[in-house]
Design an enzyme around this catalytic site. Sequence first.
Site, mmCIF file in Angstrom:
data_model
loop_
_atom_site.group_PDB
_atom_site.id
_atom_site.type_symbol
_atom_site.label_atom_id
_atom_site.label_comp_id
_atom_site.label_asym_id
_atom_site.label_seq_id
_atom_site.Cartn_x
_atom_site.Cartn_y
_atom_site.Cartn_z
ATOM 1 N N ASP A 73 0.847 -1.192 0.000
ATOM 2 C CA ASP A 73 0.000 0.000 0.000
ATOM 3 C C ASP A 73 0.882 1.241 0.000
ATOM 4 O O ASP A 73 1.990 1.240 0.570
ATOM 5 C CB ASP A 73 -0.916 0.032 1.235
ATOM 6 C CG ASP A 73 -1.817 -1.187 1.295
ATOM 7 O OD1 ASP A 73 -2.618 -1.361 0.363
ATOM 8 O OD2 ASP A 73 -1.705 -1.957 2.262
ATOM 9 N N ASP A 75 0.767 5.455 0.814
ATOM 10 C CA ASP A 75 0.091 6.634 1.355
ATOM 11 C C ASP A 75 0.870 7.871 0.941
ATOM 12 O O ASP A 75 2.101 7.835 0.775
ATOM 13 C CB ASP A 75 0.008 6.575 2.883
ATOM 14 C CG ASP A 75 -0.815 5.395 3.378
ATOM 15 O OD1 ASP A 75 -1.640 4.900 2.593
ATOM 16 O OD2 ASP A 75 -0.614 4.973 4.532
ATOM 17 N N ASP A 173 3.610 7.600 14.779
ATOM 18 C CA ASP A 173 3.918 6.714 15.897
ATOM 19 C C ASP A 173 5.392 6.300 15.975
ATOM 20 O O ASP A 173 6.105 6.693 16.895
ATOM 21 C CB ASP A 173 3.006 5.485 15.876
ATOM 22 C CG ASP A 173 2.862 4.875 14.492
ATOM 23 O OD1 ASP A 173 3.733 5.105 13.635
ATOM 24 O OD2 ASP A 173 1.869 4.137 14.272
#
Length: 497
Positions: A73, A75, A173
Amino acid sequence: MIKKLLNRLMGTSAEKPKFGKRRVAGFKEHAINLDLVDERARHVVLTLQERGFEAYIVGGAVRDLLLGLKPKDFDVATNATPEEVKSLFRRAFIIGRRFRIVHVVYGRGRDHEVIEVSTFRAYLESADAEQVSGSEKTSKKALSNVSHAVDASGRVLRDNVWGPQDEDAARRDFTVNAMYYNPQSQEVIDYHHGIEDAKKRVLRMIGDPVIRYREDPVRIIRAVRFAAKLSGLGFSIETKTAKPLQKMMSLLADVPQSRMMDEMLKLLQTGHAIASIEQLKKLSLQKGIYPLLDVVVDRSTQVFVELALTDTDRRVSENKPVAPSFLLACVLWSDVRDAWDRHLEHHAPHPALQEAIDEVFYSRIGDVSGRGKLASDMREIWLMQPRFEKRVGSGPFTLVEQARFRAGFDFMRLRAVAGEIPTELAYWWEDFSLEDDGARADMLDLIKQSTPKVQRVSKHKTVVQNGTATSPDDGAPRKRRRRRRKPSADAPPHSEA
């Protein structure tokens, strides 16, 4: 004074957070292979840059590229607002409330791909946010016009305040997930030593882990997931990051059940289910994260469930689709089977199975997905199982034409491998599903011919022994039945000759 008190209660620090020092790494340092970057992600970045916006590939994709892996994926992060992003693409949709992001969609059907585009967010202290009582469900009205809000424990309920890139990096994070890659200039922007930690194979939380877990308790699950995914490459969680995990686990009780369900499925369906369960046990998190996950971990050593987990990991590695309904159906099958046995005492087989399925859904899954596609797919898989054992009439023809036949068959195949049913049954259905109608009819005829014919004896239970039908009282003298003679032509009606 009030702000200091809130800081103390929420475990936050009054000191200004360290946003890190911007460092630009060129190709010679990061050596990212541009061929591993998805063309559609590059198109999104280029489109935004051509309109004067900053835009970068961000997060786990950059981490994987640094490690020489092809990300699944991609982003993108930008300084354009969601509305500005949406206006630049024909098929773009703004989603989310807690975090507003844009999904840019390419292709259709199963081959479609979504590039997730987020706007740089400002780093805001929890004490500066608007505090609401309750949660996402109970405080919808209070949250409707709020950009930054937390609940009483400091968990972020809204985070839609835009800011500069350095603050956006600080609110991510892990250090290895907080890098920005520009495929046009082939530069990596790093604020928190992510490149260094990637080389050291370390998962380290940005900032104080206790505060970060309190802001979003789901980071506890993400820590497990990333550790599992990267364990094969030698990654481990930094001690300071791992230490509070068990203590902070109780905060997950306030996270919406739907989000917990999604995070559990990510643990189990991203190709590292077995490794994730090992990490949960290693970090002493195998109990208490989510009731259904507790069941998965507890049953992971059962042959049938272990086969299902391993099969899911294999399918992901081969880029084959996986469905949560299949894996959860495998995990909960023993519950369904036990409940089915109980209900058979009072119901016919099919109604008894339906009663069992309802019982298991209410006790194990509840209302999270009980009335949606997940539920209907699991029910179909379970309801098919008795039908595989009935190879007569037109039933097999209609069964193989069902939309969910393959899922039901794969489930039955795993049952055969686990020793629950004969393997011959799985081989037969595999062959039957691949043949034409004529060959299927021949296969059913063979089954019919090989099935012993049972001669029924009135009022006695028939037993088949060595292919011969016998009655339990064989050998005992039987009463002879008097045969009526045909009346002769000259005999009176209804009289015996």
